[in-house]
Design an enzyme around this catalytic site. Structure first.
Site, short mmCIF file in Angstrom:
data_model
loop_
_atom_site.label_atom_id
_atom_site.label_comp_id
_atom_site.label_asym_id
_atom_site.label_seq_id
_atom_site.Cartn_x
_atom_site.Cartn_y
_atom_site.Cartn_z
CB SER A 92 -0.94 -0.03 1.15
OG SER A 92 -1.60 -1.21 1.30
N1 SAH Z 1 -0.63 -5.07 4.02
C1 SAH Z 1 0.04 -5.43 2.44
C2 SAH Z 1 -0.82 -5.18 1.51
C3 SAH Z 1 -1.13 -6.37 0.74
S1 SAH Z 1 -2.22 -6.13 -0.44
C4 SAH Z 1 1.37 -4.81 2.69
O1 SAH Z 1 1.83 -3.76 3.45
O2 SAH Z 1 2.11 -5.19 1.64
C5 SAH Z 1 -3.45 -7.31 0.10
C6 SAH Z 1 -3.03 -8.93 0.51
O3 SAH Z 1 -3.97 -9.68 1.02
C7 SAH Z 1 -2.43 -9.66 -0.81
O4 SAH Z 1 -1.32 -10.16 -0.30
C8 SAH Z 1 -3.41 -10.77 -0.92
O5 SAH Z 1 -3.02 -12.08 -1.21
C9 SAH Z 1 -3.93 -11.00 0.80
N2 SAH Z 1 -5.46 -11.59 0.71
C10 SAH Z 1 -6.41 -11.35 -0.33
N3 SAH Z 1 -7.31 -12.01 0.36
C11 SAH Z 1 -7.27 -12.67 1.50
C12 SAH Z 1 -7.82 -13.47 2.36
N4 SAH Z 1 -8.92 -14.08 2.38
N5 SAH Z 1 -7.03 -13.83 3.43
C13 SAH Z 1 -5.56 -13.49 3.52
N6 SAH Z 1 -5.04 -12.76 2.78
C14 SAH Z 1 -5.80 -12.29 1.84
#
Ligand code: SAH
Length: 230
Positions: free
Chosen positions: A75
């Site tokens: 993000s």
């Molecule tokens: N906070 C993260 C942002 C990651 S983007 C950072 O700082 O990098 C969102 C993430 O959520 C992705 O890696 C995606 O694979 C994960 N995601 C999506 N659905 C999910 C679920 N049901 N359970 C766990 N992770 C999930």
């Protein structure tokens, strides 16, 4: 044993990165309404460049999100700042995060809370971020690879829950695992635009409020975006 003044052991690259972080916080995070000093301090400390793919490291401290592989993103710094400050984490808190991704947000949480459980549905991302967090000495973090829309009942209830993927409705299991007096922060809305929702669990009900507009990758799972199987 006396500690060496930290400046004397810092390489030129490390101090360059440190000033890049300070500038990121001063230009892109603090002026947009993030005024919690603990959140700003954590963001000045966590080496964000290590959480992005090597070829993109030069862009790590810019005012944008970046791809981290598997169609996912780390993000934008300001969004991390807003979501973290909405959580209002206290040092004794137990936090659950859904969507570990790169692990950057997890590292920020680990500096503010007592314990952090972070769930990531993609094995490879969970493995990588878990290894990096360990390497950086974040010992109060535990990353697990599975569909986080179920939450993690084994360690519930949580004082704070953060979802870093967008969805239409707050997954029911997460509400159930939120402590009374606790807060949950989640991007709610259609795939192209969500708002940061803060949900507070009171004695007998939940209060909620929608804030800033954001765009997150989808929360994919059983209690996530309608029609997307986990
Ligand atoms: N906070 C993260 C942002 C990651 S983007 C950072 O700082 O990098 C969102 C993430 O959520 C992705 O890696 C995606 O694979 C994960 N995601 C999506 N659905 C999910 C679920 N049901 N359970 C766990 N992770 C999930």
């Amino acid at each position: 044993m006396r500690q060496m003044p930290s400046n004397s052991v810092r390489s030129p690259a490390a101090s360059r990165e440190e000033s890049a972080r300070r500038e990121m916080v001063e230009r892109f995070v603090a002026p947009r309404g993030v005024d919690d000093p603990r959140v700003l301090a954590a963001m000045r400390e966590v080496p964000r460049h290590l959480f992005v793919p090597e070829p993109l490291r030069g862009k790590a401290y810019g005012d944008h999100s970046l791809p981290i592989g598997f169609g996912q993103t780390i993000s934008q710094p300001y969004v991390v700042g807003i979501m973290t400050s909405r959580l209002a984490i206290e040092p004794g808190h137990k936090v659950l995060e859904i969507g570990t991704g790169s692990g950057y947000q997890t590292a920020v949480l680990s500096r503010l809370a007592r314990t952090v459980y972070s769930l990531e549905r993609l094995d490879e991302l969970a493995r990588r971020s878990s290894a990096l967090l360990r390497q950086l000495g974040c010992q109060n973090v535990s990353v697990k690879a599975f569909d986080g829309t179920y939450g993690y009942p084994a360690a519930a209830p949580y004082d704070r829950i953060l979802v870093t993927a967008g969805t239409d409705e707050v997954p029911e299991p997460l509400l159930a695992q939120l402590a009374v007096g606790g807060r949950l922060v989640v991007p709610i809305g259609p795939p192209d635009r969500q708002r940061i929702r803060v949900v507070r669990r009171r004695k007998t009900d939940f209060a909620q409020e929608d804030g800033e507009a954001v765009v997150f990758v989808p929360l994919v799972g059983k209690f996530g975006r309608a029609g997307i199987p986990g």
